[in-house]
Write an enzyme that holds these catalytic residues in place. Sequence first.
Site, short mmCIF file in Angstrom:
data_model
loop_
_atom_site.label_atom_id
_atom_site.label_comp_id
_atom_site.label_asym_id
_atom_site.label_seq_id
_atom_site.Cartn_x
_atom_site.Cartn_y
_atom_site.Cartn_z
N ASN A 10 0.86 -1.18 0.00
CA ASN A 10 0.00 0.00 0.00
C ASN A 10 0.90 1.23 0.00
O ASN A 10 1.47 1.58 1.03
CB ASN A 10 -0.90 -0.04 1.25
N LYS A 12 0.08 4.27 -0.34
CA LYS A 12 -0.56 5.46 0.24
C LYS A 12 -0.32 6.69 -0.66
O LYS A 12 -0.40 6.56 -1.88
CB LYS A 12 -0.08 5.67 1.67
N HIS A 97 -9.81 1.14 4.64
CA HIS A 97 -8.51 1.29 5.29
C HIS A 97 -8.67 2.23 6.48
O HIS A 97 -9.44 3.19 6.43
CB HIS A 97 -7.47 1.83 4.30
N GLU A 99 -7.02 4.62 7.59
CA GLU A 99 -6.82 6.05 7.31
C GLU A 99 -8.07 6.64 6.65
O GLU A 99 -8.40 7.81 6.87
CB GLU A 99 -5.55 6.26 6.47
N GLU A 169 -5.82 -5.01 10.31
CA GLU A 169 -4.79 -4.01 10.57
C GLU A 169 -5.13 -3.27 11.86
O GLU A 169 -5.92 -2.31 11.83
CB GLU A 169 -4.73 -3.00 9.42
N GLY A 175 2.03 2.20 10.87
CA GLY A 175 2.98 3.30 10.77
C GLY A 175 3.64 3.67 12.09
O GLY A 175 4.25 4.73 12.21
N SER A 214 2.98 -2.08 10.40
CA SER A 214 4.42 -2.11 10.68
C SER A 214 5.09 -3.44 10.31
O SER A 214 6.00 -3.91 11.01
CB SER A 214 4.70 -1.74 12.14
P1 PGA Z 1 2.51 0.38 7.64
O1 PGA Z 1 1.07 0.57 6.95
O2 PGA Z 1 3.10 -0.91 7.09
O3 PGA Z 1 3.31 1.58 7.25
O4 PGA Z 1 2.28 0.26 9.11
C1 PGA Z 1 0.22 -0.51 6.72
C2 PGA Z 1 -1.08 -0.05 6.12
O5 PGA Z 1 -1.58 1.00 6.54
O6 PGA Z 1 -1.67 -0.70 5.22
#
Ligand code: PGA
Length: 250
Positions: A10, A12, A97, A99, A169, A175, A214
């Site tokens: 992803n 982003k 997601h 976010e 997730e 993150g 992460s």
């Molecule tokens: P990250 O993000 O690996 O940077 O923690 C994962 C995601 O949001 O899909």
Amino acid sequence: MTRPRILAANWKMHVAPDAAQAFMDVFLAAYTPVAGRTVVIFPPAVSLLTVAMCVRRRADIAAGVQNVFWERKGAFTGEISASLAHAAGASFALVGHSERRHIFGETDQDTTRKCRAVVDAGMRPMLCVGETLAEREEGRTEQIVLRQLTTALAGADGSDVTGLAIAYEPVWAIGTGRTATPDDASTVHGVIRQAMVSSFGPPAAGVPILYGGSVTPANATSLLAAPDIDGVLVGGASLEPASWLAITRA
Ligand code: PGA
């Protein structure tokens, strides 16, 4: 049951079209197909066509879109329908997601409509679910995840979920450098799998459930070895070809 493995990147709001081309040139030259494994790249929408063109001759690698609007077409400035994303080469779409939920206010009901739109456009939804830190500390992880799951799939039937993928997730792990332990993640995956089978019947045990939050080259192998973890959805560590290659080979 052997489930297909999905390694998903992803990106982003990173990676412009020229950088996407450069990334894919390196990745495609180095990554050889592995039976039962699919790699999915979710670039930002402006780089979707670039990635889709790069992977069009690779049955083991797919392009996906990070978000869609549920309406089919019309005056919705700034939005992208599932059929537009599909026409640009996406075969997967992320839905819900964290976010989208927490920054843009997407509701569980929005995810219902988006899952439906994605399936109707001939794509595979990758439905993201996960609890916040406060919800986890209150012992509500299963309740939250199951609510997100059942609302997103309200009205769906067995045929709708054949192409579904689910990404667990935990919001506190995205993150942040904090990863759920393979055991913790595996427990939630087991709960999700059971709920899928009781709602949609035994074939729903084949729906792949990915872990995200992460994930790095250092922890991908132990996560992927855990029961019920069928893949990973990776943000930060998918942005460099070397790191992403290491994860896809984990
Ligand atoms: P990250 O993000 O690996 O940077 O923690 C994962 C995601 O949001 O899909």
